[in-house]
Design a protein around this motif. Structure first.
Motif, mmCIF file in Angstrom:
data_model
loop_
_atom_site.group_PDB
_atom_site.id
_atom_site.type_symbol
_atom_site.label_atom_id
_atom_site.label_comp_id
_atom_site.label_asym_id
_atom_site.label_seq_id
_atom_site.Cartn_x
_atom_site.Cartn_y
_atom_site.Cartn_z
ATOM 1 N N ALA A 106 -6.658 2.971 -6.625
ATOM 2 C CA ALA A 106 -7.764 2.567 -5.245
ATOM 3 C C ALA A 106 -6.785 2.010 -4.535
ATOM 4 N N ARG A 107 -5.105 2.363 -4.476
ATOM 5 C CA ARG A 107 -4.588 2.624 -2.985
ATOM 6 C C ARG A 107 -4.507 3.744 -2.773
ATOM 7 N N MET A 108 -4.473 4.671 -3.291
ATOM 8 C CA MET A 108 -4.555 5.787 -2.698
ATOM 9 C C MET A 108 -6.071 6.602 -2.016
ATOM 10 N N GLY A 109 -7.397 5.931 -2.345
ATOM 11 C CA GLY A 109 -8.092 5.857 -1.795
ATOM 12 C C GLY A 109 -9.019 6.106 -2.503
ATOM 13 N N ILE A 115 -13.355 10.243 -21.555
ATOM 14 C CA ILE A 115 -13.215 11.299 -20.316
ATOM 15 C C ILE A 115 -11.982 9.605 -18.766
ATOM 16 N N ALA A 116 -11.474 10.406 -18.498
ATOM 17 C CA ALA A 116 -10.390 9.504 -17.219
ATOM 18 C C ALA A 116 -11.245 10.839 -16.071
ATOM 19 N N GLU A 117 -11.800 9.942 -15.510
ATOM 20 C CA GLU A 117 -12.776 11.022 -14.365
ATOM 21 C C GLU A 117 -11.697 10.541 -13.170
ATOM 22 N N LEU A 118 -10.436 11.134 -12.187
ATOM 23 C CA LEU A 118 -10.536 10.715 -10.626
ATOM 24 C C LEU A 118 -10.225 11.291 -9.808
ATOM 25 N N THR A 119 -11.381 10.773 -8.672
ATOM 26 C CA THR A 119 -11.897 11.331 -7.692
ATOM 27 C C THR A 119 -10.350 10.848 -6.426
ATOM 28 N N LEU A 120 -9.621 11.840 -5.951
ATOM 29 C CA LEU A 120 -8.564 12.042 -5.146
ATOM 30 C C LEU A 120 -8.831 12.214 -3.933
ATOM 31 N N LEU A 121 -8.254 11.756 -2.779
ATOM 32 C CA LEU A 121 -8.938 12.472 -1.683
ATOM 33 C C LEU A 121 -7.903 14.283 -1.477
ATOM 34 N N ARG A 122 -8.653 15.137 -0.811
ATOM 35 C CA ARG A 122 -8.254 16.155 -0.636
ATOM 36 C C ARG A 122 -7.319 16.570 0.219
ATOM 37 N N PRO A 173 1.268 -1.075 -0.188
ATOM 38 C CA PRO A 173 0.051 0.431 -0.031
ATOM 39 C C PRO A 173 0.856 0.980 -0.075
ATOM 40 N N VAL A 174 0.029 2.166 -0.783
ATOM 41 C CA VAL A 174 1.410 3.435 -0.610
ATOM 42 C C VAL A 174 0.980 4.399 0.426
ATOM 43 N N GLN A 175 1.957 4.817 1.049
ATOM 44 C CA GLN A 175 2.198 6.032 1.719
ATOM 45 C C GLN A 175 1.863 7.627 1.444
ATOM 46 N N ARG A 176 0.573 7.630 2.164
ATOM 47 C CA ARG A 176 -0.292 9.263 1.642
ATOM 48 C C ARG A 176 1.155 10.395 2.392
ATOM 49 N N ASP A 210 0.292 8.676 -2.844
ATOM 50 C CA ASP A 210 1.681 8.644 -3.231
ATOM 51 C C ASP A 210 2.629 9.436 -4.444
ATOM 52 N N ALA A 211 3.586 10.080 -4.346
ATOM 53 C CA ALA A 211 4.046 11.165 -5.320
ATOM 54 C C ALA A 211 4.318 10.119 -6.842
ATOM 55 N N VAL A 212 5.478 9.149 -6.601
ATOM 56 C CA VAL A 212 5.290 8.100 -7.638
ATOM 57 C C VAL A 212 4.607 7.648 -8.181
ATOM 58 N N GLU A 213 3.640 6.892 -7.162
ATOM 59 C CA GLU A 213 2.371 6.907 -8.087
ATOM 60 C C GLU A 213 1.255 7.534 -8.735
ATOM 61 N N LEU A 214 1.380 8.898 -7.860
ATOM 62 C CA LEU A 214 0.317 9.605 -8.606
ATOM 63 C C LEU A 214 0.911 9.999 -10.274
#
Length: 454
Positions: A429-432, A446-453, A302-305, A342-346
């Protein structure tokens, strides 16, 4: 058909959907309904069994009081009768008064209990007995009786024969209802708590955190203990399988990259035809890129947020494509927009999305145009990447995030590993977050990403 009609009627009656209620509230509602129903049934049974004995006992007490008063008045003279009446009033709170022909009264029949008392007193004291709740405007329990030709009223406190007051019933009913609801909540929580723990453990397994998953295998309940033991065993086996898969892919990557490096060196040195050499180098690079995709998809941890500058991350992914890349990206993201991840993952997520646009969304001039927007919400940031390619058919859209699936027929004939969007979906999904793919009404994907603020 009848069952469907009943369900439709129930859905119209209730302003909410039963399927949307959690298991805890379903259990609580069912237990509360059962307990309250049992309590009301017990209450009605108690009242039915208590009504008749209380009415008979009260009527007999009043009848005994009338008979004693009648006997005492019959055997004393007129002078002693006054003293007797005073004694009854002082000691027993019973007043004896002469009944006048012009007395006005209201019968003691305002409810079922009063009617039962009146009927029983008439039966015990004989015909001609009057039972009233008010005489000449004065409230009380009045019993009219005769001694020879003389007529008298006996006045006593109505509480002697009163049923249990309604306020008392309501108080005890409220206490019982409150205890029933609290008991239902406790039972529902005891039933729901193991399921909640199982849900949390399943979510951890879904995120790939196999080591942290361990349910209590010593609980007293046999069924829950067996479920926990089975789940822990399954989590351990899945963790071992994941480790074996990663180790196998790592070994394959290591074993393939060494001969690939030698092949590229030999091609550069031994192939004289420049065109053939270029094609062979491209093939080797494509194999190497495919291996990298396999490794990215097999990433298990899992990623480190952390807080990430969204605009900077997108710009880094754009720069990684190279200045000569046939890619035109329009980024409309506020400078202070931050997300958790995670910066690398994103960065890998945006790189894969841009690579997907380069492969499948080029226009007639060979350029892939992509628009990136971000919308701030309460707890999330919605990022949309839109290309201007041909789009994807509605039948293939749900399958684009599946590993090794390529919608080539709907887009272009470009080749690829079929892991790009699968890697994006897994990383988000790993980043929530969540990835949703849809077609634009005017063309393009269209690729729609919902990320944690952040």
């Amino acid at each position: 058909m009848k069952r469907r009609n009943r369900l439709a009627w129930l859905n119209r009656l209730m302003p909410f959907s039963w399927q949307s209620i959690s298991l805890f509230w379903r259990n609580w509602f069912a237990l509360a309904l059962i307990l309250l129903g049992c309590m009301l049934a017990w209450l009605q049974s108690y009242r039915a069994l208590e009504f008749e004995p209380r009415a008979l006992q009260s009527a007999r007490q009043v009848a005994s009081l009338v008979n004693l008063s009648r006997a005492a008045l019959r055997h004393v003279d007129s002078i002693a009768r006054v003293s007797l009446m005073k004694s009854l009033l002082d000691e027993e709170e019973v007043q004896i008064a002469v009944r006048e022909p012009g007395d006005s009264y209201q019968p003691y029949d305002q409810d079922a209990f009063g009617r039962r008392i009146s009927a029983e007193l008439t039966q015990l004291l004989g015909r001609g007995t009057l039972v009233a709740r008010q005489v000449n405007g004065r409230e009380g329990l009045w019993v009219g009786f005769r001694i020879g030709r003389e007529q008298f009223w006996l006045l006593t406190d109505p509480k002697r024969v009163g049923a249990v007051e309604r306020g008392t019933w309501l108080v005890w009913l409220g206490i019982a209802a409150l205890l029933s609801l609290l008991g239902a909540a406790l039972l529902a929580r005891l039933v729901n708590l193991p399921l909640k723990r199982l849900q949390t453990a399943a979510a951890q397994v879904r995120e790939g955190d196999f080591d942290a998953v361990r349910l209590d295998e010593t609980v007293a309940t046999h069924e829950i203990r067996e479920v926990n033991i089975g789940f822990n065993r399954m989590a351990r086996q899945l963790g071992q399988a994941e480790q074996d898969r990663v180790l196998m892919l790592a070994g394959i990557s290591h074993d393939l990259r060494t001969p690939l490096a030698r092949l590229r060196l030999e091609v550069e040195l031994s192939v004289a035809d420049e065109t053939a050499r270029g094609h062979m180098v491209e093939d080797i690079e494509q194999v190497d890129a495919t291996i990298n995709k396999f490794m990215d998809y097999a990433r298990p941890l899992p990623v480190q947020r952390e807080r990430i500058d969204l605009a900077g991350c997108v710009n880094d992914a754009v720069r990684a494509c190279g200045p000569r890349s046939p890619l035109q990206v329009s980024v409309r993201i506020a400078a202070d927009t931050q997300v958790l991840g995670d910066a690398v993952e994103l960065r890998r997520v945006f790189s894969n999305l841009l690579e997907n646009a380069l492969r499948y969304a080029r226009g007639p001039d060979g350029t892939a145009r992509v628009e990136v927007d971000a919308e701030l919400q309460a707890q999330q940031v919605r990022v949309t990447l839109r290309d201007h390619g041909p789009g994807v058919s509605a039948q293939q859209l749900p399958h684009l995030t599946q590993p090794f699936f390529r919608g080539d027929a709907a887009r272009t004939t470009a080749s690829g590993s079929g892991l790009g969007l699968a890697i994006v979906n897994k990383a988000v999904a790993r980043m929530g977050g969540q990835l949703v793919l849809r077609n634009h009404p005017q063309g393009g994907l269209i690729a729609e990403l919902t990320l944690l603020r952040g």
